[in-house]
Design an enzyme around this catalytic site. Structure first.
Site, PDB file in Angstrom:
ATOM      1  N   LYS A  84      -0.614   6.399 -23.881  1.00  0.00           N
ATOM      2  CA  LYS A  84      -0.178   6.719 -25.252  1.00  0.00           C
ATOM      3  C   LYS A  84       1.289   6.303 -25.405  1.00  0.00           C
ATOM      4  CE  LYS A  84      -4.186   8.817 -24.743  1.00  0.00           C
ATOM      5  NZ  LYS A  84      -4.421  10.222 -24.585  1.00  0.00           N
TER       6      LYS A  84
ATOM      7  N   PHE B 142     -19.212  14.151 -26.529  1.00  0.00           N
ATOM      8  CA  PHE B 142     -18.913  13.199 -27.602  1.00  0.00           C
ATOM      9  C   PHE B 142     -18.846  11.758 -27.113  1.00  0.00           C
ATOM     10  CE2 PHE B 142     -14.474  12.586 -26.379  1.00  0.00           C
ATOM     11  CZ  PHE B 142     -14.234  13.725 -25.625  1.00  0.00           C
TER      12      PHE B 142
ATOM     13  N   TYR C 266       0.840  -1.204   0.000  1.00  0.00           N
ATOM     14  CA  TYR C 266       0.000   0.000   0.000  1.00  0.00           C
ATOM     15  C   TYR C 266       0.870   1.247   0.000  1.00  0.00           C
ATOM     16  CZ  TYR C 266      -3.774   3.215   1.025  1.00  0.00           C
ATOM     17  OH  TYR C 266      -4.681   4.250   0.944  1.00  0.00           O
TER      18      TYR C 266
ATOM     19  N   ASP D 245       1.743  19.260 -21.632  1.00  0.00           N
ATOM     20  CA  ASP D 245       1.017  18.011 -21.776  1.00  0.00           C
ATOM     21  C   ASP D 245       1.968  17.142 -22.601  1.00  0.00           C
ATOM     22  OD1 ASP D 245      -0.462  15.827 -22.514  1.00  0.00           O
ATOM     23  OD2 ASP D 245      -2.324  16.960 -22.821  1.00  0.00           O
TER      24      ASP D 245
ATOM     25  N   ARG E 126     -13.760  14.097 -34.526  1.00  0.00           N
ATOM     26  CA  ARG E 126     -13.075  15.208 -33.866  1.00  0.00           C
ATOM     27  C   ARG E 126     -13.524  16.469 -34.592  1.00  0.00           C
ATOM     28  NH1 ARG E 126     -12.619  13.964 -29.101  1.00  0.00           N
ATOM     29  NH2 ARG E 126     -10.729  13.033 -28.270  1.00  0.00           N
TER      30      ARG E 126
ATOM     31  N   PHE F 276      -7.344  20.508 -25.562  1.00  0.00           N
ATOM     32  CA  PHE F 276      -7.661  19.086 -25.555  1.00  0.00           C
ATOM     33  C   PHE F 276      -8.868  18.913 -24.643  1.00  0.00           C
ATOM     34  CE2 PHE F 276      -7.540  14.686 -24.196  1.00  0.00           C
ATOM     35  CZ  PHE F 276      -7.557  14.086 -25.438  1.00  0.00           C
ATOM     36  N   THR F 277      -9.740  17.979 -24.984  1.00  0.00           N
ATOM     37  CA  THR F 277     -11.046  17.859 -24.320  1.00  0.00           C
ATOM     38  C   THR F 277     -10.949  17.835 -22.792  1.00  0.00           C
ATOM     39  OG1 THR F 277     -10.873  15.472 -24.659  1.00  0.00           O
ATOM     40  CG2 THR F 277     -12.153  16.721 -26.274  1.00  0.00           C
TER      41      THR F 277
HETATM   42  C1  LIG Z   1      -5.312  11.111 -23.950  1.00  0.00           C
HETATM   43  C2  LIG Z   1      -4.851  12.473 -23.711  1.00  0.00           C
HETATM   44  C3  LIG Z   1      -5.131  13.135 -22.504  1.00  0.00           C
HETATM   45  C4  LIG Z   1      -6.006  12.558 -21.421  1.00  0.00           C
HETATM   46  O1  LIG Z   1      -5.484  11.397 -20.871  1.00  0.00           O
HETATM   47  P1  LIG Z   1      -6.401  10.201 -20.341  1.00  0.00           P
HETATM   48  O2  LIG Z   1      -5.410   9.170 -19.939  1.00  0.00           O
HETATM   49  O3  LIG Z   1      -7.299   9.764 -21.436  1.00  0.00           O
HETATM   50  O4  LIG Z   1      -7.172  10.715 -19.167  1.00  0.00           O
HETATM   51  C5  LIG Z   1      -4.618  14.403 -22.346  1.00  0.00           C
HETATM   52  N1  LIG Z   1      -3.889  14.998 -23.308  1.00  0.00           N
HETATM   53  C6  LIG Z   1      -3.611  14.393 -24.459  1.00  0.00           C
HETATM   54  C7  LIG Z   1      -2.795  15.084 -25.489  1.00  0.00           C
HETATM   55  C8  LIG Z   1      -4.073  13.113 -24.711  1.00  0.00           C
HETATM   56  O5  LIG Z   1      -3.816  12.543 -25.888  1.00  0.00           O
END
Ligand SMILES: *Cc1c(COP(=O)(O)O)cnc(C)c1O
Length: 464
Positions: free
Chosen positions: A259, A451, A73, A216, A384, A125-126
């Site tokens: 990613k 979406f 933990y 990011d 998109r 980004f969303t």
């Molecule tokens: C996927 C993504 C996110 C969000 O990450 P999650 O793991 O899906 O929460 C943020 N910024 C970029 C550029 C992404 O491709």
């Protein structure tokens, strides 16, 4: 001259069967999914190009890591492995593990943003924008204009427009700008990189005004590859060196490890300032978990630590990853299908505004195109465009983004070039019959990040 092909730098040790469905099965499936590819069952999908998020294939070394992950933990050995990997590869001292990227965005936004603040960024980004607004801030787009033009061949369409950024600083004052949100290999622009020179200049401009730069860095590896290909002075540098330099021009980063990092779940916030990191950890225990696991199990952290090192162990991985995306993209260009130029790092973005010019943006041309591709071949893609962009919270109107795209996103190390050929043929078929595809209207519209769960129906029955 004899042709010399490249091939994937791996061989396949385990396979997962997939099967093509019939057209009538797909008719039923897309109607049940409300014409939203997010709502399809994956069993009804043949080649799944919805996203490259969490869909990568792990290596045998990563799978072995799952077995030796430490599930303590507190103080897990795997947490320390992850901390060391992030320090060695990204160069940030302080690691805050989260369940995925948006967990890190949530924590970062909550510790830095005050209501009324403004956060400039190179395209939204969303989830990033959601968390900035949720914390009371307002996102302001400072990406270069070329990013909004799908036909522009600018090699670094992800660049920050420094004049726009300076304008935002002049208009609001540095005190209202907690940080600039800089995305590497800008997802919503089509996986387009920024140059090292631009990133360095952005960091210098912000430093002069005492403004932090938060990356990011979710797709920083793919950005590093494009810098190596396109920016003078980087041709002979390894992607590992380039990635480390990218991160050096920032005060911290949020990363979705689903990613570049080659795992199915996970993410982190990385910072340099230990005081800020303490604030982040105080929130982490409330929203994610204890500071030595955040939102991940020990085995997840172990596989992630290995994935981070593996992605830059040689340049061959990212060369093949981006190479496969370019293979699909170039095949579609040869077939005459309008796509975003240049081909991006993680997917091919169909220019639905151009392909579906017979449908007004208020009837969701990209959403309709994604549904039609699924109907043709069981290939799953994603909208998109106007659906993803959501509504303006003030006026309640749709945001009408200039880019109205369908994204064919390639998971890492999952599909072969033969799968890419099948996708090319299907998209070309749909392109030829595009006039038969009509518009869509909402039957259900969620308030936030619509979406993901929105449902639609054809405005008129389709002839397609
Ligand atoms: C996927 C993504 C996110 C969000 O990450 P999650 O793991 O899906 O929460 C943020 N910024 C970029 C550029 C992404 O491709």
């Amino acid at each position: 001259m004899t042709k010399r092909s490249w091939a994937e730098p791996w061989k396949i040790k385990m396979v997962e069967p997939i099967a093509m469905t019939s057209r009538s099965e797909r008719d039923t499936a897309i109607a049940e999914a409300g014409y939203n590819t997010f709502l399809l069952r994956s069993d009804d999908v043949y080649i799944d190009l919805l996203t490259d998020s969490g869909t990568s294939a792990m290596s045998d070394h990563q799978w072995a890591g799952l077995m030796v992950g430490d599930e303590a933990y507190a103080g897990s050995r795997s947490f320390h492995h992850l901390t060391e990997a992030v320090r060695d590869i990204y160069g940030y001292e302080e690691l805050i593990p989260t369940h995925q990227g948006r967990g890190a965005e949530h924590i970062l936004s909550q510790i830095l943003i005050e209501p009324g603040d403004v956060i400039p960024g190179n395209m939204y980004f969303t989830t990033t924008k959601f968390h900035q607004e949720y914390a009371g801030g307002t996102f302001v787009d400072v990406i270069i204009d070329e990013a909004h033009d799908p036909s522009s061949d600018h090699p670094f369409k992800g660049n920050v427009d420094l004049a726009k950024l300076q304008g935002v600083i002049d208009a609001y004052g540095a005190a209202r700008i907690p940080y600039v949100s800089v995305e590497t290999n800008v997802n919503m622009a089509g996986g387009q990189p920024m140059s090292m020179a631009n990133l360095r200049a952005t960091f210098e401009l912000c430093s002069r005004h005492g403004i932090l730069v938060m990356l990011d860095a979710t797709r920083a590896l793919e950005n590093a590859w494009f810098i190596k290909q396109r920016e003078a002075g980087y041709e002979t540098r390894s992607v590992a060196e380039i990635l480390a330099e990218i991160c050096s021009y920032s005060d911290g980063a949020t990363v979705s490890s689903k990613k570049d990092n080659l795992v199915n779940i996970g993410g982190f916030l990385a910072l340099r300032d230990p005081v800020l990191a303490q604030e982040a950890r105080a929130l982490l225990v409330a929203f994610e978990g204890l500071h030595t696991y955040g939102g991940m199990s020990g085995r997840d952290m172990e596989a992630l630590a290995r994935g981070i090192r593996e992605m830059v162990a040689t340049d061959d991985h990212v060369a093949a990853r981006v190479g496969q995306v370019e293979y699909l993209g170039n095949n579609l260009i040869k077939a005459g299908v309008p796509v975003v130029h240049p081909i991006g790092g993680h997917g091919v973005f169909l220019d639905a505004r151009s392909i579906m010019s017979h449908i007004p943006q208020s009837e969701f041309p990209a959403q309709a195109l994604a549904a039609a591709i699924y109907l043709d071949s069981g290939v799953r893609s994603m909208e998109r465009g106007v659906v993803s962009a959501g509504r303006d919270p003030e006026t309640g109107d749709h945001h009408y983004p200039q880019l109205e795209l369908v994204r064919l996103t390639i998971p890492r190390r999952v599909y072969t070039q033969a799968h890419m050929d099948v996708v090319t043929e299907s998209v070309f078929e749909v392109f030829q019959h595009r006039e038969a595809i009509g518009g869509l209207r909402f039957t259900y519209e969620p308030e936030k990040l619509r979406f993901f769960q929105a449902r639609f129906e054809p405005v008129q029955p389709w002839e397609f």
